[in-house]
Scaffold this motif. Structure first.
Motif, mmCIF file in Angstrom:
data_model
loop_
_atom_site.group_PDB
_atom_site.id
_atom_site.type_symbol
_atom_site.label_atom_id
_atom_site.label_comp_id
_atom_site.label_asym_id
_atom_site.label_seq_id
_atom_site.Cartn_x
_atom_site.Cartn_y
_atom_site.Cartn_z
ATOM 1 N N SER A 120 69.110 -21.420 23.897
ATOM 2 C CA SER A 120 70.502 -21.349 23.449
ATOM 3 C C SER A 120 71.457 -20.899 24.555
ATOM 4 N N GLU A 167 66.744 -31.429 15.082
ATOM 5 C CA GLU A 167 67.238 -30.319 15.893
ATOM 6 C C GLU A 167 66.771 -30.515 17.328
ATOM 7 N N ARG A 214 71.450 -24.966 19.115
ATOM 8 C CA ARG A 214 72.865 -25.061 18.739
ATOM 9 C C ARG A 214 73.313 -26.477 18.406
ATOM 10 N N LEU A 215 72.388 -27.437 18.410
ATOM 11 C CA LEU A 215 72.784 -28.829 18.195
ATOM 12 C C LEU A 215 71.790 -29.564 17.308
ATOM 13 N N THR A 216 72.329 -30.219 16.276
ATOM 14 C CA THR A 216 71.539 -31.067 15.390
ATOM 15 C C THR A 216 72.083 -32.491 15.442
ATOM 16 N N ASN A 266 74.409 -26.847 8.756
ATOM 17 C CA ASN A 266 74.639 -26.663 10.192
ATOM 18 C C ASN A 266 75.938 -25.923 10.466
ATOM 19 N N GLU A 291 75.246 -22.273 9.907
ATOM 20 C CA GLU A 291 74.425 -21.726 10.991
ATOM 21 C C GLU A 291 75.122 -21.801 12.338
ATOM 22 N N ASN A 292 76.400 -22.196 12.326
ATOM 23 C CA ASN A 292 77.213 -22.248 13.541
ATOM 24 C C ASN A 292 76.624 -23.198 14.584
ATOM 25 N N LYS A 293 76.137 -24.340 14.089
ATOM 26 C CA LYS A 293 75.574 -25.359 14.981
ATOM 27 C C LYS A 293 76.538 -26.540 15.093
ATOM 28 N N HIS A 294 76.478 -27.212 16.228
ATOM 29 C CA HIS A 294 77.168 -28.487 16.375
ATOM 30 C C HIS A 294 76.393 -29.560 15.617
ATOM 31 N N SER A 295 77.127 -30.502 15.004
ATOM 32 C CA SER A 295 76.513 -31.672 14.380
ATOM 33 C C SER A 295 76.977 -32.924 15.109
#
Length: 356
Positions: A7, A137, A141-143, A185, A188-192
């Motif tokens: 990360s 995933e 930080r990215l899905t 996402n 969970e504060n992830k980029h999509s």
């Protein structure tokens, strides 16, 4: 070998589409340029955005186009065989035998052939000709969320439900699962990064954008050298494509329905990125706080208009886009064109901007 990044380091995603018309036996300039960007010290993924084999996907063994189709995929594998990152192929309309009723057989054959090339790795998503959505995933930080948009436009068998190994049993459930993935996402504060072959927005032919020459020389829509003048009557073809639409056009009722629903969903997630191929050019469009990338010039090029209200960049050139996700949450987008002088192995940067 696929990797998941840490990360605290950047992650890159290469977006390249419509590579199915590369030379089936000689090294291809676009794939060679892409290959020059691969760095084993840089965590990354490559997404092929559909139309992996022209003109009609993977035909049965013994047919005229089968050897060419196999060689095309072998050239993809050769460009990727030493690549350290994650590889994803999605389907386009040509991969489904250009939407014909037997397209399901073509897409299953292509998946099996790619899986054989990549020694059993599951790199073709969604599997089994299913619509998706499939969640992958690639970093903490990215899905990446893979869709088979051609499923919505396809004639004949469109697999759905457990009997075909699909995650969803109805069209409504497809959209429900897409929302569920994007919601999770976001929490969970992830980029999509959503990827599908067909664009949501486009300032080129499939989006109904035509030039004056297409009304006078309408056959140039299909062949840039078909300079047969048909003034007056020639306008019927671009007007039909703009307002009624062939099956691969945004104006077609099935495409219009899918696009309407995707627009409603995606706009609820600011800074979401949707990447597609289909149009044979490079486009970056920003609308409703979403980012739309069209990267379909992997082996062919066609015009893109330059006066689009939400168009931030558009160019008719062979190449691809690269996304760079930094640890601080910033995202940078760059477009790379093949350097025809062959002096620059990585190609030319024709666009670069921080988009998030």
């Amino acid at each position: 070998m696929s990797i998941v990044s840490q990360s605290n380091v950047p992650f890159e995603v290469f977006l390249i589409g419509d590579t199915g018309d590369i030379h089936p036996t000689k090294p291809d300039p676009v794939l060679q340029t892409l290959r020059a960007h691969f760095n084993p010290d840089q965590a990354s993924a490559v997404v092929f955005l559909g139309d992996n084999i022209y003109p009609r996907g993977m035909p049965p063994k013994g047919t005229l186009l089968r050897r060419n189709a196999e060689n095309t995929m072998k050239m993809h594998f050769e460009a990727l065989k030493d690549y350290h990152g994650k590889v994803v192929f999605i389907a386009g309309n040509h991969d489904w035998n250009k939407g014909r009723k037997d397209g399901y057989d073509y897409i299953v054959r292509q998946e099996k052939y790619i899986q054989k090339l990549f020694e059993g790795r599951n790199v073709f998503l969604p599997s089994n000709g299913c619509p998706g959505p499939v969640e992958l995933e690639v970093s903490p930080r990215l899905t990446i969320v893979a869709l088979d948009t051609q499923w919505w436009l396809q004639k004949g068998l469109r697999p759905i439900g457990k009997q075909y190994g699909c995650r969803v049993s109805t069209e409504e459930q497809f959209f429900e699962q897409l929302i569920e993935i994007l919601d999770r996402n976001k929490r969970e504060n992830k980029h999509s990064l959503v990827v599908g072959h067909h664009p949501v927005y486009s300032y080129a032919i499939h989006g109904g954008k035509f030039q004056l020459k297409h009304h006078i020389f309408p056959l140039t829509i299909y062949d840039q050298n078909a300079w047969l003048p048909l003034p007056g009557i020639g306008s019927l073809l671009p007007l039909y494509r703009k307002f009624l639409g062939a099956r691969e056009d945004m104006a077609h009722p099935r495409y219009r329905r899918l696009r309407k629903k995707l627009k409603e969903i995606l706009c609820q997630y600011p800074d979401l990125i949707y990447a597609a191929g289909h149009e044979h050019n490079l486009q970056y469009i920003c609308k409703h706080h979403n980012h739309f990338i069209v990267s379909g010039s992997g082996s062919k090029v066609k015009y893109v208009v330059q006066d689009g209200k939400y168009l931030r960049f558009g160019e008719k050139v062979k190449g691809f886009f690269k996304l760079r996700y930094d640890p601080d949450g910033a995202v940078y987008l760059s477009a790379w064109a093949v350097d025809m002088s062959r002096k620059l192995d990585k190609g030319r940067v024709v666009f670069e901007e921080q988009i998030i």
